[in-house]
Motif scaffolding. Structure first.
Motif, short mmCIF file in Angstrom:
data_model
loop_
_atom_site.label_atom_id
_atom_site.label_comp_id
_atom_site.label_asym_id
_atom_site.label_seq_id
_atom_site.Cartn_x
_atom_site.Cartn_y
_atom_site.Cartn_z
N ILE A 1 9.50 0.51 -7.16
CA ILE A 1 9.33 -0.74 -6.41
C ILE A 1 10.70 -1.26 -5.94
O ILE A 1 10.83 -1.75 -4.81
N ASP A 2 11.71 -1.13 -6.78
CA ASP A 2 13.07 -1.54 -6.37
C ASP A 2 13.54 -0.68 -5.19
O ASP A 2 14.16 -1.19 -4.24
N ASP A 3 13.26 0.62 -5.24
CA ASP A 3 13.65 1.52 -4.14
C ASP A 3 12.90 1.16 -2.85
O ASP A 3 13.48 1.21 -1.76
N LEU A 4 11.62 0.81 -3.00
CA LEU A 4 10.83 0.41 -1.83
C LEU A 4 11.43 -0.84 -1.19
O LEU A 4 11.50 -0.96 0.04
N CYS A 5 11.87 -1.77 -2.01
CA CYS A 5 12.50 -3.01 -1.50
C CYS A 5 13.74 -2.67 -0.67
O CYS A 5 13.94 -3.23 0.42
N ILE A 6 14.54 -1.74 -1.16
CA ILE A 6 15.75 -1.35 -0.42
C ILE A 6 15.38 -0.73 0.92
O ILE A 6 15.99 -1.03 1.95
N ASN B 1 0.83 -1.21 0.00
CA ASN B 1 0.00 0.00 0.00
C ASN B 1 0.86 1.27 0.00
O ASN B 1 0.37 2.35 -0.30
N ARG B 2 2.14 1.12 0.33
CA ARG B 2 3.05 2.27 0.33
C ARG B 2 3.36 2.76 -1.08
O ARG B 2 4.03 3.78 -1.27
#
Length: 268
Positions: free
Chosen positions: A172-177, A153-154
């Motif tokens: 999405i890659d940045d969110l994973c980090i 949801n972020r």
């Protein structure tokens, strides 16, 4: 029919309410996998995009791997799993899966006993992990990946803030980090720090897994005459909008060739 439905509804509630034992996760033992399905977002031009997010988490360290995908095909699953193994620097001994069609053969399975798809079992054997299928209606058995799905949801603040799917994939890659460097609510520890200990207990990666997804793959051409393949978008002629095309990658992995009914229509 109504009586049977009422009885099943009561029985289902009773089954779900059964006590669930909290699992203390063993270092390097397991991973949990699921999809965040049918995520809807809009780009800056208000064009609608519907996609899925592949979710992979190590329950001990809580380290996550997430990836945007445009389908949930078996080849896509194999590719995402292989990328997750490389991201985690190893393979766990067992992986827990939802009751997904690319993993479980629903025609030969029952509520109590799951029968895995033969091609998936071959991949699991070559990768070196033991697959475990979660029971339907029991989200507690894979609570770590269920929590990760809610975290998606972020992505809402990025709605109408991106121009292409490549931009969204980068978000999405940045969110994973960020998720891997934040304290986990499950153990109040930073996943990246815990993973440094866990990776020593993971099994080595089989380099031959790419054969499960590097063969010819199909994609449907979007309204803007693009296809998405391995986290990139490629253009095709406008005449092929809405049609299924085939994708072949050269052995050196440097060129992508796109075909329609056996005829090459574009290369990149």
């Amino acid at each position: 029919y109504t009586i049977v439905k009422d009885y099943c509804r009561h029985y289902k509630k009773k089954e779900i309410k059964k006590a669930t034992t909290r699992v203390e996760h063993t270092i390097g033992l397991s991973a949990q996998v699921d999809w965040k399905e049918k995520v809807l977002m809009h780009d800056k031009n208000n064009v609608e995009h519907i996609f899925s997010i592949f979710l992979y988490v190590l329950p001990y360290s809580k380290r996550k791997f997430i990836k945007l995908t445009l389908d949930q095909k078996q080849d896509t699953l194999f590719e995402c799993l292989t990328e997750a193994f490389n991201f985690m620097k190893g393979v766990p001994k067992e992986i827990w899966f939802d009751n997904m069609a690319t993993v479980v053969d629903h025609q030969t399975s029952t509520f109590e006993h799951h029968h895995f798809n033969d091609r998936f079992l071959s991949f699991a054997h070559d990768a070196g992990f033991h697959p475990i299928a979660c029971r339907p209606f029991r989200p507690q058995t894979k609570g770590c990946v269920e929590a990760l799905a809610r975290t998606m949801n972020r992505l809402k603040p990025y709605d109408r803030e991106f121009e292409t799917l490549n931009d969204l994939a980068s978000f999405i890659d940045d969110l994973c980090i960020r998720l891997n460097h934040e304290k986990s609510q499950g153990n109040n520890k930073i996943p990246e720090e815990e993973w440094k200990k866990e990776k020593e207990h993971l099994q080595p990666i089989n380099p031959d897994l790419t054969r499960y997804f590097s063969s010819v793959q199909t994609r449907k051409v979007s309204k803007d005459a693009m296809i998405r393949f391995r986290n990139h978008q490629y253009s095709v002629p406008l005449d092929y909008i809405g049609k299924e095309v085939q994708i072949k990658v050269t052995e050196d992995q440097k060129s992508v060739h796109i075909f329609f009914k056996g005829v090459e229509i574009r290369s990149h």
